[in-house]
Design a protein around this motif. Structure first.
Motif, PDB file in Angstrom:
ATOM      1  N   LEU A   1       0.832  -1.211   0.000  1.00  0.00           N
ATOM      2  CA  LEU A   1       0.000   0.000   0.000  1.00  0.00           C
ATOM      3  C   LEU A   1       0.867   1.261   0.000  1.00  0.00           C
ATOM      4  O   LEU A   1       0.588   2.220  -0.741  1.00  0.00           O
ATOM      5  N   TYR A   2       1.915   1.273   0.829  1.00  0.00           N
ATOM      6  CA  TYR A   2       2.834   2.410   0.819  1.00  0.00           C
ATOM      7  C   TYR A   2       3.485   2.558  -0.557  1.00  0.00           C
ATOM      8  O   TYR A   2       3.651   3.671  -1.060  1.00  0.00           O
ATOM      9  N   SER A   3       3.859   1.423  -1.152  1.00  0.00           N
ATOM     10  CA  SER A   3       4.498   1.458  -2.471  1.00  0.00           C
ATOM     11  C   SER A   3       3.598   2.098  -3.514  1.00  0.00           C
ATOM     12  O   SER A   3       4.035   2.946  -4.299  1.00  0.00           O
ATOM     13  N   VAL A   4       2.337   1.687  -3.523  1.00  0.00           N
ATOM     14  CA  VAL A   4       1.380   2.256  -4.474  1.00  0.00           C
ATOM     15  C   VAL A   4       1.257   3.758  -4.263  1.00  0.00           C
ATOM     16  O   VAL A   4       1.254   4.545  -5.215  1.00  0.00           O
ATOM     17  N   ALA A   5       1.192   4.161  -2.979  1.00  0.00           N
ATOM     18  CA  ALA A   5       1.100   5.601  -2.667  1.00  0.00           C
ATOM     19  C   ALA A   5       2.309   6.355  -3.196  1.00  0.00           C
ATOM     20  O   ALA A   5       2.174   7.417  -3.831  1.00  0.00           O
ATOM     21  N   PHE A   6       3.508   5.820  -2.980  1.00  0.00           N
ATOM     22  CA  PHE A   6       4.726   6.516  -3.405  1.00  0.00           C
ATOM     23  C   PHE A   6       4.855   6.554  -4.929  1.00  0.00           C
ATOM     24  O   PHE A   6       5.172   7.595  -5.503  1.00  0.00           O
ATOM     25  N   TRP A   7       4.611   5.422  -5.579  1.00  0.00           N
ATOM     26  CA  TRP A   7       4.764   5.379  -7.032  1.00  0.00           C
ATOM     27  C   TRP A   7       3.737   6.256  -7.732  1.00  0.00           C
ATOM     28  O   TRP A   7       4.012   6.795  -8.809  1.00  0.00           O
ATOM     29  N   GLN A   8       2.552   6.428  -7.125  1.00  0.00           N
ATOM     30  CA  GLN A   8       1.552   7.303  -7.736  1.00  0.00           C
ATOM     31  C   GLN A   8       2.003   8.761  -7.754  1.00  0.00           C
ATOM     32  O   GLN A   8       1.542   9.545  -8.577  1.00  0.00           O
TER      33      GLN A   8
END
Length: 207
Positions: free
Chosen positions: A88-95
């Motif tokens: 979830l953190y990864s998705v937030a950062f990559w977005q």
């Protein structure tokens, strides 16, 4: 300011209880620290997808904390909970990433992750694949946060990248404690870097 003071006090009470007790204080203040961060993000964060992803990531971290501190160890459910949080953190950062890729960054993070995995490898046994997947996921989370910071150079991105790097440190120390053997300072190192990591990631949702 008072809300962050409460977070710091809660985290310190948990770390102190890990060494000196009482046990109820140990069990109460670890999840309470993350819950306080969730409340800070919920009240003070911007109402957008990034904030919601971080909030749900904090929730799964809370689940992971509870699993890992139960008297009867629930390592696999705890690992899975944190794996979901990192995704979830990864998705937030990559977005948030919008720009040219900085390719030396994944090389450094990947090399460090491979070294950690190889050092742990003789002790992993049947957990070799789950731990390998976990290391890969947290490495790409740090990569995503790093690309976010390298391109945006904003305070939000700096908080996110700092939090991701501290998460890597915390999980590395935790892994060595679990698979290589405990040492007295391990709880202090694991929990101080963990709470700081989650705090910085929480700060990244603030306007």
């Amino acid at each position: 300011m008072l809300s962050w003071l409460a977070v710091c006090c809660s985290g310190l009470l948990h770390i102190n209880a890990a060494y000196k007790g009482p046990r109820w204080q140990f069990y109460l203040f670890k999840p309470l620290t993350i819950l306080l961060m969730m409340l800070i993000a919920l009240v003070g964060g911007e109402a957008n997808v990034y904030t919601y992803l971080i909030l749900v990531g904090l929730l799964f971290s809370l689940f992971g904390d509870v699993f890992l501190m139960l008297p009867k160890d629930r390592f696999i459910p705890g690992l899975l909970s944190f794996l979901i949080a990192h995704i979830l953190y990864s998705v937030a950062f990559w977005q948030q990433f919008d720009g040219p890729m900085i390719w030396w960054l994944p090389s450094l993070i990947g090399a460090a992750s491979v070294i950690v995995f190889l050092l742990l490898l003789p002790n992993l046994g049947p957990l070799l694949i789950p731990v390998g997947i976990y290391i890969a996921v947290i490495a790409q989370m740090a990569w995503g946060a790093g690309e976010f910071w390298m391109n945006a150079h904003s305070q939000t991105a700096a908080y996110a990248f700092g939090g991701a790097l501290l998460f890597m440190v915390s999980d590395t120390v935790l892994a060595f404690e679990r698979f290589k053997g405990p040492f007295r300072a391990s709880v202090l190192l694991v929990m101080s870097t963990y709470f700081c990591a989650q705090g910085l990631i929480t700060l990244s949702v603030m306007p």
